[in-house]
Structure formats: structure tokens, C-alpha cells
Design a protein around this motif. Structure first.
Motif, PDB file in Angstrom:
ATOM      1  N   ASN A 104       0.804  -1.220   0.000  1.00 47.96           N
ATOM      2  CA  ASN A 104       0.000   0.000   0.000  1.00 47.96           C
ATOM      3  C   ASN A 104       0.838   1.271   0.000  1.00 47.96           C
ATOM      4  OD1 ASN A 104       0.872  -0.040   2.673  1.00 47.96           O
ATOM      5  ND2 ASN A 104      -1.086   0.643   3.501  1.00 47.96           N
ATOM      6  N   SER A 105       2.169   1.141   0.045  1.00 47.73           N
ATOM      7  CA  SER A 105       3.034   2.315  -0.030  1.00 47.73           C
ATOM      8  C   SER A 105       3.384   2.679  -1.463  1.00 47.73           C
ATOM      9  CB  SER A 105       4.334   2.068   0.752  1.00 47.73           C
ATOM     10  OG  SER A 105       5.107   1.035   0.140  1.00 47.73           O
ATOM     11  N   SER A 106       3.058   1.809  -2.430  1.00 45.79           N
ATOM     12  CA  SER A 106       3.515   2.015  -3.802  1.00 45.79           C
ATOM     13  C   SER A 106       2.812   3.173  -4.502  1.00 45.79           C
ATOM     14  CB  SER A 106       3.367   0.722  -4.613  1.00 45.79           C
ATOM     15  OG  SER A 106       2.048   0.221  -4.547  1.00 45.79           O
ATOM     16  N   LEU A 107       1.557   3.465  -4.155  1.00 41.18           N
ATOM     17  CA  LEU A 107       0.846   4.567  -4.797  1.00 41.18           C
ATOM     18  C   LEU A 107       1.462   5.904  -4.411  1.00 41.18           C
ATOM     19  CD1 LEU A 107      -1.534   5.523  -6.560  1.00 41.18           C
ATOM     20  CD2 LEU A 107      -2.941   5.583  -4.492  1.00 41.18           C
ATOM     21  N   GLY A 108       1.694   6.112  -3.116  1.00 37.84           N
ATOM     22  CA  GLY A 108       2.321   7.342  -2.672  1.00 37.84           C
ATOM     23  C   GLY A 108       3.755   7.456  -3.142  1.00 37.84           C
ATOM     24  N   ARG A 109       4.386   6.323  -3.394  1.00 37.15           N
ATOM     25  CA  ARG A 109       5.778   6.306  -3.831  1.00 37.15           C
ATOM     26  C   ARG A 109       5.924   6.763  -5.277  1.00 37.15           C
ATOM     27  NH1 ARG A 109      11.055   6.175  -1.960  1.00 37.15           N
ATOM     28  NH2 ARG A 109      12.377   4.796  -3.200  1.00 37.15           N
ATOM     29  N   GLY A 110       5.106   6.202  -6.173  1.00 39.07           N
ATOM     30  CA  GLY A 110       5.295   6.513  -7.583  1.00 39.07           C
ATOM     31  C   GLY A 110       4.023   6.553  -8.395  1.00 39.07           C
ATOM     32  N   GLY A 111       2.879   6.759  -7.731  1.00 38.27           N
ATOM     33  CA  GLY A 111       1.624   6.903  -8.450  1.00 38.27           C
ATOM     34  C   GLY A 111       1.091   5.602  -9.024  1.00 38.27           C
ATOM     35  N   MET A 112       0.084   5.735  -9.894  1.00 36.44           N
ATOM     36  CA  MET A 112      -0.590   4.577 -10.477  1.00 36.44           C
ATOM     37  C   MET A 112       0.387   3.635 -11.164  1.00 36.44           C
ATOM     38  SD  MET A 112      -3.294   4.464 -13.659  1.00 36.44           S
ATOM     39  CE  MET A 112      -4.375   5.730 -13.008  1.00 36.44           C
ATOM     40  N   ALA A 113       1.325   4.177 -11.943  1.00 40.77           N
ATOM     41  CA  ALA A 113       2.256   3.333 -12.702  1.00 40.77           C
ATOM     42  C   ALA A 113       3.114   2.480 -11.778  1.00 40.77           C
ATOM     43  CB  ALA A 113       3.140   4.201 -13.594  1.00 40.77           C
TER      44      ALA A 113
END
Length: 413
Positions: free
Chosen positions: A145-154
Motif C-alpha cells: 500500500n506504499s507504492s501509490l504514494g511512492r510513484g503513483g498509479m504506474a
């Protein structure tokens, strides 16, 4: 591996052209004046789309019928409160993908799976590009769940691609208000509650029985964690599967997936409330993917919880996760262990109001005639997909099943 539906990258003018094409179906039902308004209306609601970087797997453009070939589509639920108004509390940990769901539709549309990835699952997050600054961000091991804040949808897409071994050319992000508006657009969803749900965190209070949920009430039901199962995110996923299976039954039974006017209305709400990848940001593409499921047997639509085990303050994938990955990669339908969902604290329970189908009585075997010709077995179709029987640590349900949420009251929390 399933072939993906073929769609082309979007430009603003091409997107508006697609909208105009989609409205042709509406003209036949609604008349020219409504269709003309629809062209203008949809062109106002389209949000800027996001480039995933893997659109090269898509070619051409389908017509307004069902999409040609298979589909891998990632639905991302963001907990960001930006632009959502009051009532959802404050952002505490930045933007998180609280919900990460992969929709896989088979190449021949005969089966589908929706795989939910627990928000606290530790995975290898790959190198991603910061969509705001263009900075290249290094890989790390952390909660999915940290990946969206990290680099967005992609970045979320790349993370799930690395985890599952699939190529995912379609994706969309939805926030709180979008979920509520979409629930209203489909006309509400009926859910079954076995024990009372009480959750102050999401203002969810439901008595045992059947409830038709739309708008904010549907959002609260999908968000509740403390009020269902064992109070964990795994319990919330089981609860969401109750909602999604009912939604699938509703969309097929009321003819939504074959009604261009209904599909247009839902697509309009989706375009206004979600951010899509370039490959998905038009009403044509949304309708084409939705229509791919119009004839899929409900028993062949599986809602799967990605198998994990507890580790520290989160969960990690277990060996059975590779079985799920391979089934998706090889486009094989899955079948659950019949008792698995009933034996976990975070699971749901069978709907007691559903009629129980008794097993047919086997007729007595006839006396064989020794002179009768021997019947040969029908040949096995080599093109038929092998069904993957899932181990007992993989939980979920099909859209044909009606199950009830296991509620928790304040006394249980």
C-alpha cells in the motif's frame, strides 16, 4: 498467457472521437437530442489519463461490442482525502493504495477472477518514477500500500506485475467520493449481514439481514474493518467480496451489461470520478471491457484473496500465491476448497436464506448386456482450459455464491 484486448493510446482529440463513437449506441435507444447532449457531457467529464509505460502490448481499437481477447485491469482505491470534502478524517500516512484489486478476464471470456491484495502485504516494490518530479526512485521491500504514494498509479501497476508475472495495461484509481457515486450509479447493491456490524471508525452500523447499499453507506460498508470478521484487513477483503459478488449478480440479472443506456450512465460516472491509464480513459473502452462479462457464467467469476501469512506487523505471500500467479498467467479458471472459507476467523458465512440444492439420487445401474456395443468416452477437448483446484489456504467465493458478512459489535472489539 492470455492475450490482452487491443486498444490504442489516447490523445484529447482521439478521446473525444471515441466518445462520439460510443454514443452511436445511445442514438438507437435514446434519440438524437439525448445523444448530442451525451457527446458534449462526456467530453466535459474526461479526466487527464496516466501513462503506464507498457501500452505497446495494445494494438488497434475495438468497436462498441465486447473487447477482443483477455483483460488484465488493476483497480486501485486511494485513501487520499484531497478534494473529498469533510467526513473522512485526516490523512495520517500520506497517499496509500488501501485497495488493490486485479481483474483478469479470460481470452475467450469464459471465466474471470478478481484478486484482492492485502494492503499490509510485504512485497518487493520495483524502481519507479516520481510522477511529480520525474525522479527515479530506488527499489525496496515494503508494504504494497506504499507504492501509490511512492510513484503513483504506474508504480502500483509495476509492483503487481512483478508480483504476479502478468502484464497489466489497464488501470484506474478511485477515491472515496468516486466509490460512493459509482455505487449509486449501479442502483445500489444488496448485501447480507449475519451478525450486527458496529464500527465507529467508518460510521457503519447494520443489523442482521439484507440491506440495499448505495452512496456513502456502500462506501462505509466497503471500508469497514473493525466491524467485520476478526477486525483485520483480511476480514475487510472478505466483506468486500460479499459486495462484489452481489454486484456481479445484479449487473447480469438486471440486463445492465447489455443495455447501452445503463452502461453509458455508469461509464459517465466512472469518467468523472476516477483517474484512468491512457489505455482506459474513454467510454468506449470502459463499455467494451464491461460487455466482455455479459455472458460469463457467475460460477466462473472468482473473487480471490491473495494468499498470505502473518509476519511482524504485516503479512507476506505464501507458497500458494504462486498457484494463483500461474493460473492467471496460463488463463486457467480456479475452484475453491468448499470448506476453506468457513474455517477462518476473518471469513464470511453462507447465506441461510439461500435454498440448499440436494445432491441428485443416483439411479440403479442397469444390467449390462454382454452383446451390447461398448461405448467409448467422448474425446477431451485439448483447447479446454485446465481448472486449477486451489489449496485450503486460498480463500474467496464465486459470484454465484450468496454469502453474509460476519459482523462484530463493540463487545467483540
Amino acid at each position: 498467457m492470455a492475450r490482452h484486448g487491443r486498444l490504442e493510446k489516447s490523445s484529447p482529440w482521439r478521446t473525444i472521437a471515441k466518445v462520439a463513437t460510443a454514443v452511436v449506441g445511445v442514438i438507437a435507444v435514446s434519440g438524437v437530442s439525448i445523444a448530442a447532449y451525451a457527446v458534449w457531457d462526456l467530453s466535459q467529464t474526461i479526466k487527464p489519463s496516466v501513462t503506464l509505460g507498457n501500452e505497446s502490448v495494445l494494438e488497434g481499437l475495438p468497436d462498441v461490442g465486447a473487447i477482443d481477447g483477455g483483460v488484465n485491469l488493476l483497480v486501485i482505491g486511494s485513501d487520499s482525502r484531497e478534494g473529498q470534502g469533510d467526513g473522512y478524517g485526516e490523512d495520517e500516512e500520506g497517499t496509500l493504495n488501501d485497495v488493490t484489486m486485479l481483474l483478469h478476464i479470460a481470452e475467450d471470456h469464459s471465466h474471470a477472477a478478481v484478486v484482492s491484495f492485502p494492503r499490509d502485504m510485504y512485497v518487493d516494490v520495483p524502481e519507479c518514477t516520481d510522477p511529480q518530479t520525474g525522479e527515479e526512485l530506488s527499489a525496496y521491500n515494503g508494504k504494497i500500500n506504499s507504492s501509490l504514494g511512492r510513484g503513483g498509479m504506474a508504480c502500483v501497476v509495476k509492483t503487481v506485475e512483478d508480483l504476479t508475472g502478468l502484464t497489466i495495461p489497464f488501470a484506474g484509481v478511485v477515491q472515496f467520493n468516486g466509490v460512493a457515486n459509482l455505487a449509486t450509479a449501479v442502483g445500489g447493491v444488496e448485501v447480507c449481514v449475519a451478525e450486527r456490524i458496529e464500527d465507529d471508525h467508518t460510521d457503519t452500523y447494520l443489523d442482521p439481514g439484507t440491506h440495499s447499499l448505495s452512496g456513502l453507506q456502500a462506501l462505509q460498508f466497503l471500508r469497514t474493518r473493525h466491524g467485520v470478521g476478526d477486525g483485520s484487513d483480511l476480514g475487510r477483503i472478505s466483506n468486500q467480496q460479499v459486495y462484489m459478488s452481489s454486484l456481479a449478480r445484479t449487473l447480469q440479472s438486471d440486463g445492465t451489461l447489455t443495455d447501452p443506456v445503463k452502461l453509458f450512465g455508469i461509464a459517465k460516472v466512472a469518467l468523472a470520478n476516477m483517474t484512468f491509464s491512457d489505455s482506459l480513459g474513454s467510454v468506449v473502452n470502459l463499455v467494451s471491457i464491461a460487455k466482455a462479462l455479459k455472458d460469463t457464467d457467475l460460477s466462473q467469476i472468482a473473487f480471490v484473496q491473495y494468499p498470505t501469512a502473518y509476519s511482524g506487523d504485516g503479512v507476506v505471500p505464501v507458497e500458494s500465491a504462486q498457484i494463483i500467479n500461474l493460473a492467471l498467467q496460463e488463463d486457467r479458471p480456479v475452484v475453491f476448497d468448499a470448506e476453506a472459507q468457513n474455517n477462518v476467523s476473518f471469513g464470511t458465512v453462507p447465506d441461510a436464506n439461500q435454498p440448499v440444492t440436494e445432491a441428485p439420487v443416483e439411479p440403479e445401474a442397469p444390467v449390462e448386456d454382454p452383446e451390447a456395443p461398448v461405448e467409448t468416452e467422448a474425446p477431451v477437448d485439448p483447447a479446454a482450459p485446465t481448472v486449477e483446484a486451489l489449496p485450503s489456504d486460498v480463500y474467496g467465493m464465486t459470484a454465484a455464491e450468496s454469502r453474509c458478512s460476519s459482523g462484530r459489535t463493540f463487545a467483540d472489539q
